[in-house]
Motif scaffolding. Structure first.
Motif, PDB file in Angstrom:
ATOM      1  N   GLY A 120       0.774  -1.227   0.000  1.00  0.00           N
ATOM      2  CA  GLY A 120       0.000   0.000   0.000  1.00  0.00           C
ATOM      3  C   GLY A 120       0.806   1.278   0.000  1.00  0.00           C
ATOM      4  O   GLY A 120       0.272   2.352   0.295  1.00  0.00           O
ATOM      5  N   ALA A 121       2.091   1.213  -0.329  1.00  0.00           N
ATOM      6  CA  ALA A 121       2.941   2.398  -0.319  1.00  0.00           C
ATOM      7  C   ALA A 121       2.634   3.298  -1.514  1.00  0.00           C
ATOM      8  O   ALA A 121       2.251   2.834  -2.592  1.00  0.00           O
ATOM      9  N   GLU A 122       2.808   4.608  -1.320  1.00  0.00           N
ATOM     10  CA  GLU A 122       2.643   5.596  -2.372  1.00  0.00           C
ATOM     11  C   GLU A 122       3.969   5.765  -3.126  1.00  0.00           C
ATOM     12  O   GLU A 122       5.034   5.340  -2.650  1.00  0.00           O
ATOM     13  N   PRO A 123       3.948   6.403  -4.323  1.00  0.00           N
ATOM     14  CA  PRO A 123       5.196   6.612  -5.075  1.00  0.00           C
ATOM     15  C   PRO A 123       6.278   7.321  -4.274  1.00  0.00           C
ATOM     16  O   PRO A 123       7.464   6.994  -4.402  1.00  0.00           O
ATOM     17  N   ASP A 150       6.786   7.081  -1.117  1.00  0.00           N
ATOM     18  CA  ASP A 150       7.349   6.085  -0.202  1.00  0.00           C
ATOM     19  C   ASP A 150       8.393   5.225  -0.916  1.00  0.00           C
ATOM     20  O   ASP A 150       9.429   4.879  -0.347  1.00  0.00           O
ATOM     21  N   VAL A 151       8.091   4.876  -2.166  1.00  0.00           N
ATOM     22  CA  VAL A 151       9.049   4.095  -2.947  1.00  0.00           C
ATOM     23  C   VAL A 151      10.302   4.921  -3.214  1.00  0.00           C
ATOM     24  O   VAL A 151      11.429   4.419  -3.131  1.00  0.00           O
ATOM     25  N   GLY A 152      10.124   6.205  -3.518  1.00  0.00           N
ATOM     26  CA  GLY A 152      11.275   7.077  -3.721  1.00  0.00           C
ATOM     27  C   GLY A 152      12.139   7.174  -2.475  1.00  0.00           C
ATOM     28  O   GLY A 152      13.369   7.162  -2.560  1.00  0.00           O
ATOM     29  N   ILE A 153      11.487   7.258  -1.324  1.00  0.00           N
ATOM     30  CA  ILE A 153      12.245   7.305  -0.059  1.00  0.00           C
ATOM     31  C   ILE A 153      13.034   6.017   0.133  1.00  0.00           C
ATOM     32  O   ILE A 153      14.194   6.033   0.557  1.00  0.00           O
ATOM     33  N   LEU A 154      12.417   4.895  -0.203  1.00  0.00           N
ATOM     34  CA  LEU A 154      13.087   3.605  -0.058  1.00  0.00           C
ATOM     35  C   LEU A 154      14.362   3.560  -0.902  1.00  0.00           C
ATOM     36  O   LEU A 154      15.394   3.050  -0.449  1.00  0.00           O
ATOM     37  N   PHE A 155      14.302   4.096  -2.102  1.00  0.00           N
ATOM     38  CA  PHE A 155      15.497   4.116  -2.953  1.00  0.00           C
ATOM     39  C   PHE A 155      16.514   5.134  -2.455  1.00  0.00           C
ATOM     40  O   PHE A 155      17.720   4.896  -2.513  1.00  0.00           O
ATOM     41  N   ALA A 156      16.045   6.277  -1.962  1.00  0.00           N
ATOM     42  CA  ALA A 156      16.963   7.321  -1.505  1.00  0.00           C
ATOM     43  C   ALA A 156      17.684   6.936  -0.232  1.00  0.00           C
ATOM     44  O   ALA A 156      18.815   7.386   0.009  1.00  0.00           O
ATOM     45  N   VAL A 157      17.051   6.109   0.605  1.00  0.00           N
ATOM     46  CA  VAL A 157      17.673   5.693   1.867  1.00  0.00           C
ATOM     47  C   VAL A 157      19.010   5.005   1.616  1.00  0.00           C
ATOM     48  O   VAL A 157      19.956   5.148   2.397  1.00  0.00           O
ATOM     49  N   TYR A 158      19.093   4.263   0.544  1.00  0.00           N
ATOM     50  CA  TYR A 158      20.356   3.585   0.199  1.00  0.00           C
ATOM     51  C   TYR A 158      21.494   4.591   0.095  1.00  0.00           C
ATOM     52  O   TYR A 158      22.549   4.432   0.721  1.00  0.00           O
ATOM     53  N   ALA A 159      21.287   5.641  -0.703  1.00  0.00           N
ATOM     54  CA  ALA A 159      22.341   6.630  -0.897  1.00  0.00           C
ATOM     55  C   ALA A 159      22.605   7.429   0.369  1.00  0.00           C
ATOM     56  O   ALA A 159      23.753   7.762   0.676  1.00  0.00           O
ATOM     57  N   ALA A 160      21.545   7.749   1.113  1.00  0.00           N
ATOM     58  CA  ALA A 160      21.723   8.511   2.346  1.00  0.00           C
ATOM     59  C   ALA A 160      22.570   7.725   3.350  1.00  0.00           C
ATOM     60  O   ALA A 160      23.460   8.279   4.007  1.00  0.00           O
ATOM     61  N   ALA A 161      22.303   6.433   3.478  1.00  0.00           N
ATOM     62  CA  ALA A 161      23.097   5.604   4.389  1.00  0.00           C
ATOM     63  C   ALA A 161      24.530   5.482   3.904  1.00  0.00           C
ATOM     64  O   ALA A 161      25.470   5.456   4.707  1.00  0.00           O
ATOM     65  N   LEU A 162      24.713   5.405   2.592  1.00  0.00           N
ATOM     66  CA  LEU A 162      26.063   5.340   2.031  1.00  0.00           C
ATOM     67  C   LEU A 162      26.853   6.587   2.386  1.00  0.00           C
ATOM     68  O   LEU A 162      28.011   6.515   2.823  1.00  0.00           O
ATOM     69  N   VAL A 163      26.214   7.762   2.207  1.00  0.00           N
ATOM     70  CA  VAL A 163      26.887   9.025   2.529  1.00  0.00           C
ATOM     71  C   VAL A 163      27.210   9.094   4.021  1.00  0.00           C
ATOM     72  O   VAL A 163      28.302   9.518   4.422  1.00  0.00           O
ATOM     73  N   ALA A 164      26.261   8.674   4.860  1.00  0.00           N
ATOM     74  CA  ALA A 164      26.482   8.738   6.305  1.00  0.00           C
ATOM     75  C   ALA A 164      27.606   7.808   6.744  1.00  0.00           C
ATOM     76  O   ALA A 164      28.387   8.134   7.651  1.00  0.00           O
ATOM     77  N   ALA A 165      27.704   6.641   6.098  1.00  0.00           N
ATOM     78  CA  ALA A 165      28.717   5.663   6.502  1.00  0.00           C
ATOM     79  C   ALA A 165      30.111   6.017   6.019  1.00  0.00           C
ATOM     80  O   ALA A 165      31.101   5.646   6.659  1.00  0.00           O
ATOM     81  N   THR A 166      30.204   6.732   4.902  1.00  0.00           N
ATOM     82  CA  THR A 166      31.506   6.956   4.263  1.00  0.00           C
ATOM     83  C   THR A 166      32.536   7.610   5.177  1.00  0.00           C
ATOM     84  O   THR A 166      33.663   7.099   5.300  1.00  0.00           O
ATOM     85  N   PRO A 167      32.244   8.743   5.858  1.00  0.00           N
ATOM     86  CA  PRO A 167      33.282   9.334   6.718  1.00  0.00           C
ATOM     87  C   PRO A 167      33.655   8.453   7.898  1.00  0.00           C
ATOM     88  O   PRO A 167      34.813   8.426   8.319  1.00  0.00           O
ATOM     89  N   LEU A 168      32.679   7.706   8.435  1.00  0.00           N
ATOM     90  CA  LEU A 168      32.980   6.813   9.547  1.00  0.00           C
ATOM     91  C   LEU A 168      33.894   5.676   9.099  1.00  0.00           C
ATOM     92  O   LEU A 168      34.860   5.316   9.790  1.00  0.00           O
ATOM     93  N   VAL A 169      33.587   5.122   7.941  1.00  0.00           N
ATOM     94  CA  VAL A 169      34.426   4.050   7.414  1.00  0.00           C
ATOM     95  C   VAL A 169      35.809   4.580   7.068  1.00  0.00           C
ATOM     96  O   VAL A 169      36.823   3.907   7.300  1.00  0.00           O
ATOM     97  N   PRO A 177      12.629   4.158  -9.117  1.00  0.00           N
ATOM     98  CA  PRO A 177      11.487   3.867  -8.246  1.00  0.00           C
ATOM     99  C   PRO A 177      10.130   3.985  -8.933  1.00  0.00           C
ATOM    100  O   PRO A 177       9.161   3.359  -8.481  1.00  0.00           O
ATOM    101  N   ILE A 178      10.024   4.767 -10.009  1.00  0.00           N
ATOM    102  CA  ILE A 178       8.695   5.061 -10.550  1.00  0.00           C
ATOM    103  C   ILE A 178       8.365   4.338 -11.847  1.00  0.00           C
ATOM    104  O   ILE A 178       7.200   4.050 -12.111  1.00  0.00           O
ATOM    105  N   LEU A 179       9.356   4.025 -12.678  1.00  0.00           N
ATOM    106  CA  LEU A 179       9.052   3.327 -13.931  1.00  0.00           C
ATOM    107  C   LEU A 179       8.481   1.936 -13.668  1.00  0.00           C
ATOM    108  O   LEU A 179       7.517   1.541 -14.348  1.00  0.00           O
ATOM    109  N   SER A 211      12.843  13.070  -5.635  1.00  0.00           N
ATOM    110  CA  SER A 211      12.180  13.954  -6.593  1.00  0.00           C
ATOM    111  C   SER A 211      11.203  13.178  -7.465  1.00  0.00           C
ATOM    112  O   SER A 211      10.092  13.649  -7.749  1.00  0.00           O
ATOM    113  N   ALA A 212      11.603  11.989  -7.895  1.00  0.00           N
ATOM    114  CA  ALA A 212      10.744  11.182  -8.757  1.00  0.00           C
ATOM    115  C   ALA A 212       9.478  10.761  -8.033  1.00  0.00           C
ATOM    116  O   ALA A 212       8.367  10.859  -8.574  1.00  0.00           O
ATOM    117  N   GLY A 213       9.623  10.274  -6.798  1.00  0.00           N
ATOM    118  CA  GLY A 213       8.450   9.846  -6.042  1.00  0.00           C
ATOM    119  C   GLY A 213       7.504  10.993  -5.761  1.00  0.00           C
ATOM    120  O   GLY A 213       6.275  10.857  -5.903  1.00  0.00           O
TER     121      GLY A 213
END
Length: 408
Positions: A44-47, A49-68, A229-231, A355-357
């Motif tokens: 039942g997710a909206e578009p 929500d799907v965009g957020i799901l895809f963006a979380v990947y990159a956000a976590a990558l950015v957050a982890a990079t300086p720590l790593v 996320p949208i196609l 932006s797409a979602g």
């Protein structure tokens, strides 16, 4: 610490394990492209929500990079690389057995953090085990392995889901992660990389070409990620397509991604990077408009492949500009330039899905495609109006990579 030339076997092992890690990360990422929109829409997710799901990947990558990065500097590459593959295996298993959007978000964030380990520790390992004149080509080979994973991932994930079960692609990904972990255990040197291998952005601050490489990288990554996320949601509802068909559509785009860079590279011999990239933005804009109006899987795959060609024409010039920024002073600052590249690329991966979602939820799929086309045209206009050019070459007589590396 001064760089000491490693034994050939050590540098070869480092390049092998880093390339394998990047390929595995890309394969798992690609497998998720046709599957995650289906899983979330069934909940039942909206578009958006799907965009957020895809963006979380990159956000976590950015957050982890300086720590790593700090971890690599203190402990070397071995422990971070092993921790990263454990995180990737855990994420794929969580994808396989998650039954709500919250768990999918957790799995996606864990996958992004694991990718941050791969990009930071893996590229640092290459930089630490290759002489300065060899790093450009080695980095290019590692990034090519990432492209191979992105080519295979979507069709493999979609077809496995259609033939067996939606969990099957993620279970296979977990097995591949374990195999990757075994390779990391045996191939990553027990002695750590030198701290200078990773590089910091302060090393290249103020150098000509930084604005160009950052803009091109963000734009190219955003063009690649906007439709992810949208196609699939559009094809599920308008074409009654299954995840296997969606995977093949994105697989066609992956083929285009492997064929376009050599063509763009040939153009760079005579055309300024900014103009090549501007042409790519125009191609992507036209293709985005086509995606918003065409019907049928073949036409959609063709239009998406054209978007990918345009994005490749935007991203390929970054290789030329990046190497010239790094070589503007001696010794070359490859680590710092790749840190900038990673930051800019993940920025594009974060902005585009959100932006797409948002655009699809408010304007529909056709409206979202028009928004993306307008943004691509604006970037093209900026590139042409600012006359962005290559940075100046290193001073005569300075040590530079071989001709084959410059043309990579």
């Amino acid at each position: 610490m001064e760089y000491k030339h490693p034994k050939t076997t050590r540098s070869t092992a480092a390049l092998t394990v880093a390339s394998l890690a990047l390929a595995t990360d890309a394969l798992v990422y690609g497998m998720a492209v046709p599957l995650l929109p289906k899983l979330t829409s069934e909940n039942g997710a909206e578009p958006l929500d799907v965009g957020i799901l895809f963006a979380v990947y990159a956000a976590a990558l950015v957050a982890a990079t300086p720590l790593v990065g700090a971890w690599v500097d203190r402990r070397g590459n071995r422990r971070p690389m092993l921790a990263g593959v454990i995180g990737l295996a855990a994420a794929t298993l969580l994808f396989a057995f998650a039954h709500d959007t919250t768990l999918l978000l957790v799995a996606r964030a864990l996958q992004g953090a694991a990718a941050g380990v791969v990009w930071t520790a893996g590229l640092s390992l290459i930089a630490a085990t290759h002489a300065p004149a060899e790093r450009g080509r080695a980095m290019g080979m590692a990034l090519s392995s990432f492209a191979v994973g992105m080519l295979i991932g979507p069709p493999l994930g979609g077809l496995l889901s259609g033939w067996f079960d939606p969990r099957a692609p993620f279970l296979l990904a977990a097995v591949l992660a374990v195999a990757d972990g075994v390779a990391r255990w045996y191939l990553v040197p027990r002695e750590g990389a030198v701290a200078a291998a990773r590089g910091t952005l302060s090393e290249i601050r103020g150098r000509a070409g930084l604005a160009l490489v950052a803009l091109l990288t963000v734009a190219g990554a955003a063009l690649l990620a906007f439709m992810e996320p949208i196609l699939p949601l559009h094809l599920f509802t308008t074409e009654n397509a299954g995840v296997g068909a969606v995977g093949l559509v994105f697989g066609a785009a992956g083929v285009a991604a492997t064929l376009a860079p050599p063509v763009a590279g040939s153009l760079l011999r005579t055309v300024a990077p900014g103009r090549v990239a501007a042409g790519g933005c125009v191609v992507a804009a036209v293709a985005m408009l086509a995606l918003g109006s065409v019907h049928g899987l073949i036409a959609t795959a063709t239009a998406l492949a054209a978007v990918t060609v345009g994005a490749s024409f935007v991203l390929t010039p970054t290789i030329t500009v990046m190497s010239e920024i790094a070589e503007a002073k001696q010794p070359p600052a490859y680590g710092a330039v790749y840190a900038l590249y990673t930051l800019a690329y993940t920025g594009g991966l974060t902005i585009a899905p959100l932006s797409a979602g948002w655009a699809m939820q408010g304007l529909g799929f056709t409206g979202a495609a028009r928004v993306a086309a307008a943004a691509a045209v604006l970037v093209a206009a900026l590139l042409l109006s600012r006359h962005l050019r290559r940075p100046k070459s290193a001073p005569a007589g300075a040590e530079t990579p071989s001709g084959s590396e410059k043309s990579a």
